[in-house]
Design a protein around this motif. Structure first.
Motif, PDB file in Angstrom:
ATOM      1  N   MET A   1    -116.791  59.030 -65.204  1.00  0.00           N
ATOM      2  CA  MET A   1    -115.661  59.213 -64.308  1.00  0.00           C
ATOM      3  C   MET A   1    -114.730  60.279 -64.888  1.00  0.00           C
ATOM      4  O   MET A   1    -114.544  60.379 -66.095  1.00  0.00           O
ATOM      5  CB  MET A   1    -114.911  57.901 -64.118  1.00  0.00           C
ATOM      6  CG  MET A   1    -115.773  56.794 -63.563  1.00  0.00           C
ATOM      7  SD  MET A   1    -116.267  57.076 -61.853  1.00  0.00           S
ATOM      8  CE  MET A   1    -114.748  56.714 -61.006  1.00  0.00           C
ATOM      9  N   THR A   2    -114.144  61.065 -63.987  1.00  0.00           N
ATOM     10  CA  THR A   2    -113.314  62.193 -64.390  1.00  0.00           C
ATOM     11  C   THR A   2    -112.153  62.332 -63.420  1.00  0.00           C
ATOM     12  O   THR A   2    -112.285  62.056 -62.228  1.00  0.00           O
ATOM     13  CB  THR A   2    -114.140  63.501 -64.374  1.00  0.00           C
ATOM     14  OG1 THR A   2    -115.246  63.362 -65.268  1.00  0.00           O
ATOM     15  CG2 THR A   2    -113.307  64.692 -64.796  1.00  0.00           C
ATOM     16  N   ILE A   3    -110.986  62.791 -63.937  1.00  0.00           N
ATOM     17  CA  ILE A   3    -109.886  63.180 -63.073  1.00  0.00           C
ATOM     18  C   ILE A   3    -109.529  64.631 -63.377  1.00  0.00           C
ATOM     19  O   ILE A   3    -109.734  65.120 -64.489  1.00  0.00           O
ATOM     20  CB  ILE A   3    -108.644  62.278 -63.239  1.00  0.00           C
ATOM     21  CG1 ILE A   3    -108.100  62.353 -64.677  1.00  0.00           C
ATOM     22  CG2 ILE A   3    -108.960  60.848 -62.848  1.00  0.00           C
ATOM     23  CD1 ILE A   3    -106.750  61.666 -64.851  1.00  0.00           C
ATOM     24  N   LEU A   4    -108.999  65.325 -62.372  1.00  0.00           N
ATOM     25  CA  LEU A   4    -108.494  66.683 -62.549  1.00  0.00           C
ATOM     26  C   LEU A   4    -106.977  66.623 -62.496  1.00  0.00           C
ATOM     27  O   LEU A   4    -106.405  66.129 -61.507  1.00  0.00           O
ATOM     28  CB  LEU A   4    -109.020  67.608 -61.454  1.00  0.00           C
ATOM     29  CG  LEU A   4    -108.404  69.019 -61.405  1.00  0.00           C
ATOM     30  CD1 LEU A   4    -108.752  69.810 -62.658  1.00  0.00           C
ATOM     31  CD2 LEU A   4    -108.864  69.769 -60.152  1.00  0.00           C
ATOM     32  N   VAL A   5    -106.328  67.099 -63.538  1.00  0.00           N
ATOM     33  CA  VAL A   5    -104.869  67.154 -63.610  1.00  0.00           C
ATOM     34  C   VAL A   5    -104.458  68.619 -63.586  1.00  0.00           C
ATOM     35  O   VAL A   5    -104.942  69.411 -64.395  1.00  0.00           O
ATOM     36  CB  VAL A   5    -104.346  66.474 -64.887  1.00  0.00           C
ATOM     37  CG1 VAL A   5    -102.840  66.691 -65.036  1.00  0.00           C
ATOM     38  CG2 VAL A   5    -104.669  64.986 -64.872  1.00  0.00           C
ATOM     39  N   GLN A  23    -104.953  55.240 -73.083  1.00  0.00           N
ATOM     40  CA  GLN A  23    -105.297  53.970 -72.457  1.00  0.00           C
ATOM     41  C   GLN A  23    -106.668  53.962 -71.787  1.00  0.00           C
ATOM     42  O   GLN A  23    -107.117  52.928 -71.318  1.00  0.00           O
ATOM     43  CB  GLN A  23    -104.253  53.629 -71.387  1.00  0.00           C
ATOM     44  CG  GLN A  23    -102.832  53.577 -71.930  1.00  0.00           C
ATOM     45  CD  GLN A  23    -101.836  53.137 -70.892  1.00  0.00           C
ATOM     46  OE1 GLN A  23    -102.046  52.123 -70.232  1.00  0.00           O
ATOM     47  NE2 GLN A  23    -100.762  53.876 -70.742  1.00  0.00           N
ATOM     48  N   SER A  24    -107.326  55.139 -71.725  1.00  0.00           N
ATOM     49  CA  SER A  24    -108.582  55.230 -70.977  1.00  0.00           C
ATOM     50  C   SER A  24    -109.500  56.257 -71.624  1.00  0.00           C
ATOM     51  O   SER A  24    -109.040  57.227 -72.233  1.00  0.00           O
ATOM     52  CB  SER A  24    -108.287  55.648 -69.536  1.00  0.00           C
ATOM     53  OG  SER A  24    -109.480  55.975 -68.847  1.00  0.00           O
ATOM     54  N   ASP A  25    -110.784  56.037 -71.482  1.00  0.00           N
ATOM     55  CA  ASP A  25    -111.759  57.019 -71.936  1.00  0.00           C
ATOM     56  C   ASP A  25    -112.220  57.922 -70.801  1.00  0.00           C
ATOM     57  O   ASP A  25    -113.137  58.735 -70.970  1.00  0.00           O
ATOM     58  CB  ASP A  25    -112.972  56.315 -72.560  1.00  0.00           C
ATOM     59  CG  ASP A  25    -112.655  55.740 -73.940  1.00  0.00           C
ATOM     60  OD1 ASP A  25    -111.799  56.324 -74.632  1.00  0.00           O
ATOM     61  OD2 ASP A  25    -113.255  54.712 -74.306  1.00  0.00           O
ATOM     62  N   GLU A  26    -111.614  57.792 -69.630  1.00  0.00           N
ATOM     63  CA  GLU A  26    -111.990  58.631 -68.503  1.00  0.00           C
ATOM     64  C   GLU A  26    -111.578  60.077 -68.767  1.00  0.00           C
ATOM     65  O   GLU A  26    -110.419  60.364 -69.085  1.00  0.00           O
ATOM     66  CB  GLU A  26    -111.332  58.128 -67.219  1.00  0.00           C
ATOM     67  CG  GLU A  26    -111.809  58.863 -65.979  1.00  0.00           C
ATOM     68  CD  GLU A  26    -111.347  58.192 -64.700  1.00  0.00           C
ATOM     69  OE1 GLU A  26    -111.737  58.667 -63.617  1.00  0.00           O
ATOM     70  OE2 GLU A  26    -110.615  57.185 -64.777  1.00  0.00           O
ATOM     71  N   LYS A  27    -112.487  60.994 -68.613  1.00  0.00           N
ATOM     72  CA  LYS A  27    -112.265  62.393 -68.979  1.00  0.00           C
ATOM     73  C   LYS A  27    -111.206  63.045 -68.093  1.00  0.00           C
ATOM     74  O   LYS A  27    -111.104  62.763 -66.901  1.00  0.00           O
ATOM     75  CB  LYS A  27    -113.583  63.168 -68.871  1.00  0.00           C
ATOM     76  CG  LYS A  27    -113.503  64.601 -69.387  1.00  0.00           C
ATOM     77  CD  LYS A  27    -114.880  65.237 -69.447  1.00  0.00           C
ATOM     78  CE  LYS A  27    -114.795  66.648 -70.048  1.00  0.00           C
ATOM     79  NZ  LYS A  27    -116.135  67.261 -70.182  1.00  0.00           N
ATOM     80  N   VAL A  28    -110.441  63.962 -68.693  1.00  0.00           N
ATOM     81  CA  VAL A  28    -109.411  64.717 -67.984  1.00  0.00           C
ATOM     82  C   VAL A  28    -109.755  66.203 -68.039  1.00  0.00           C
ATOM     83  O   VAL A  28    -109.885  66.781 -69.118  1.00  0.00           O
ATOM     84  CB  VAL A  28    -108.021  64.503 -68.613  1.00  0.00           C
ATOM     85  CG1 VAL A  28    -106.982  65.388 -67.924  1.00  0.00           C
ATOM     86  CG2 VAL A  28    -107.613  63.039 -68.530  1.00  0.00           C
ATOM     87  N   ILE A  29    -109.917  66.810 -66.858  1.00  0.00           N
ATOM     88  CA  ILE A  29    -109.993  68.263 -66.750  1.00  0.00           C
ATOM     89  C   ILE A  29    -108.568  68.736 -66.463  1.00  0.00           C
ATOM     90  O   ILE A  29    -107.969  68.347 -65.467  1.00  0.00           O
ATOM     91  CB  ILE A  29    -110.947  68.714 -65.626  1.00  0.00           C
ATOM     92  CG1 ILE A  29    -112.302  68.022 -65.772  1.00  0.00           C
ATOM     93  CG2 ILE A  29    -111.092  70.225 -65.621  1.00  0.00           C
ATOM     94  CD1 ILE A  29    -112.993  68.274 -67.094  1.00  0.00           C
ATOM     95  N   ASN A  30    -108.036  69.548 -67.338  1.00  0.00           N
ATOM     96  CA  ASN A  30    -106.611  69.911 -67.306  1.00  0.00           C
ATOM     97  C   ASN A  30    -106.488  71.399 -66.959  1.00  0.00           C
ATOM     98  O   ASN A  30    -106.787  72.268 -67.774  1.00  0.00           O
ATOM     99  CB  ASN A  30    -106.010  69.622 -68.679  1.00  0.00           C
ATOM    100  CG  ASN A  30    -104.503  69.818 -68.718  1.00  0.00           C
ATOM    101  OD1 ASN A  30    -103.906  70.407 -67.817  1.00  0.00           O
ATOM    102  ND2 ASN A  30    -103.891  69.345 -69.785  1.00  0.00           N
ATOM    103  N   ASP A  50    -113.476  65.162 -76.870  1.00  0.00           N
ATOM    104  CA  ASP A  50    -114.377  65.492 -75.767  1.00  0.00           C
ATOM    105  C   ASP A  50    -113.892  64.966 -74.419  1.00  0.00           C
ATOM    106  O   ASP A  50    -114.411  65.372 -73.373  1.00  0.00           O
ATOM    107  CB  ASP A  50    -115.780  64.919 -76.051  1.00  0.00           C
ATOM    108  CG  ASP A  50    -116.470  65.632 -77.201  1.00  0.00           C
ATOM    109  OD1 ASP A  50    -116.064  66.778 -77.509  1.00  0.00           O
ATOM    110  OD2 ASP A  50    -117.394  65.045 -77.784  1.00  0.00           O
ATOM    111  N   ARG A  51    -112.923  64.070 -74.438  1.00  0.00           N
ATOM    112  CA  ARG A  51    -112.412  63.521 -73.180  1.00  0.00           C
ATOM    113  C   ARG A  51    -111.444  64.475 -72.481  1.00  0.00           C
ATOM    114  O   ARG A  51    -111.033  64.216 -71.357  1.00  0.00           O
ATOM    115  CB  ARG A  51    -111.700  62.196 -73.440  1.00  0.00           C
ATOM    116  CG  ARG A  51    -112.575  61.105 -74.037  1.00  0.00           C
ATOM    117  CD  ARG A  51    -111.714  59.897 -74.397  1.00  0.00           C
ATOM    118  NE  ARG A  51    -110.656  60.264 -75.343  1.00  0.00           N
ATOM    119  CZ  ARG A  51    -109.564  59.526 -75.571  1.00  0.00           C
ATOM    120  NH1 ARG A  51    -109.392  58.379 -74.935  1.00  0.00           N
ATOM    121  NH2 ARG A  51    -108.668  59.923 -76.453  1.00  0.00           N
TER     122      ARG A  51
END
Length: 359
Positions: A1-5, A23-30, A50-51
């Motif tokens: 799972m990934t979010i884009l910020v 709080q989460s290991d969900e990856k962030v594309i910044n 790597d997250r």
């Protein structure tokens, strides 16, 4: 799972990214344009993690945004990217039009195309969360009730007008195309990593340097102050459980006049930075408060903002954890412990801007 910020190297965005990955290991594309207010150093603790992937770029670059969406397949987009300083919008509004209106439009277009390409089950889970401001509502008289989500938009500065425009675009993309959007309108944020052009970090920095503490007009402009950590927790909650198409006001429940804020910071610095050469002494009985300087008020200065946060409290169970007294102490402690960060962001361009703004 990934979010884009987007805008995740700025003040609120970087706090959100750091908070999310704590709080989460969900990856962030910044995605961040890294203008004067975007700072890689805010995210230094994530180097080698790597997250987190920091991409330098503009939300108005449709080709880049489309490629990021295609490659990383995020389940949500959180849009923090914005030009956000009222004073700068008065001196040069065009950047605000380009980023806050055209940039948001292009981000919405790329997001809509991406969302339309998804399978039905993925579409149902996708969210586009747009981070906005209480300034879109205009100004309040002293005895008026705080802004609720039902207040009509009455923006009074180029900045707030550009944010109001972006909010309307987000709403339209939900009602016209069905894009699953969420909008948050927050009150004045403060806390770590805030660029020292805004009131609180400006006062802290100038006081420690023995420089004038500029206060507009009579200093009785009232704002509702929200600790940035509380803002981040509210956004996480809206993303998790907010109803698509809805707006949620996020406030700190701390209405205070600007002059009172400046005075309180001076008092706390007397305690927390007692060894500073500009603190109270026999030779300097006024201490930091002696640096307070009243300057000509800015054009169209809104008199009062206040947020009614009943909706996010009743529907999503969110309330701020910090009072202003606890949040401002945390903020002062961070700036006192991170003076090297401040000195690196306070460039020659920034000094020139201050001289021009407060002349």
């Amino acid at each position: 799972m990934t979010i884009l910020v987007t805008g995740g190297a700025g003040f609120i965005g970087s706090n959100f990214v750091l908070d999310w990955l704590a709080q989460s290991d969900e990856k962030v594309i910044n995605l961040d344009k890294l203008t004067y207010a975007g700072n890689r150093e805010n995210l230094a603790s994530l180097e080698g993690d790597d997250r987190h992937l920091l991409v330098e770029g503009d939300i108005g670059d449709t080709e880049l945004v489309t490629e990021l969406l295609k490659t990383h397949q995020p389940r949500a987009i959180l849009n923090f990217a914005a030009e956000s300083h009222v004073d700068r919008s008065i001196l040069g509004p065009e950047d605000f039009i380009q980023t806050n209106i055209l940039g948001t439009f292009r981000l919405l277009e790329a997001s809509r195309d991406y969302w339309m390409s998804m399978a039905d089950s993925q579409q149902a889970q996708f969210r586009f969360l747009h981070v906005s401001t209480d300034e879109v509502y205009g100004t309040l008289t002293p005895d008026a009730p705080p802004f609720s989500e039902q207040n009509r938009y009455e923006p009074n500065s180029p900045y707030s007008a550009s944010k109001a425009s972006s909010d309307h675009l987000v709403r339209a993309y939900h009602h016209t195309y069905g894009l699953p959007v969420l909008t948050t309108n927050c009150s004045n944020n403060y806390g770590p990593y805030q660029f020292p052009e805004k009131l609180i970090p400006l006062v802290i920095h100038n006081a420690l340097q023995g420089q004038a503490l500029p206060v507009y007009g009579d200093g009785q402009q009232i704002r509702d102050w929200l600790y940035v950590g509380d803002h981040c927790s509210a956004i996480r909650r809206v993303l998790e459980a907010g109803t698509c198409g809805e707006v949620y006001n996020i406030g700190g429940l701390n209405e205070k006049a600007n002059l009172d804020i400046v005075g309180l910071i001076c008092e706390l610095l007397e305690e927390m930075a007692a060894d500073n050469p500009h603190a109270k002494s026999a030779e300097n009985p006024e201490g930091f408060k002696g640096l307070i300087t009243f300057v000509k008020d800015r054009p169209g200065h809104d008199r009062r903002y206040a947020i009614n946060a009943d909706k996010i409290n009743s529907e999503l169970g969110w309330t701020p954890a910090e009072t202003f007294e606890t949040g401002i102490r945390k903020t002062l402690r961070w700036y006192l412990d991170n003076q090297a960060w401040v000195e690196r962001v306070v460039s020659g361009e920034y000094r020139s801007w201050l001289e021009k703004q407060y002349a």
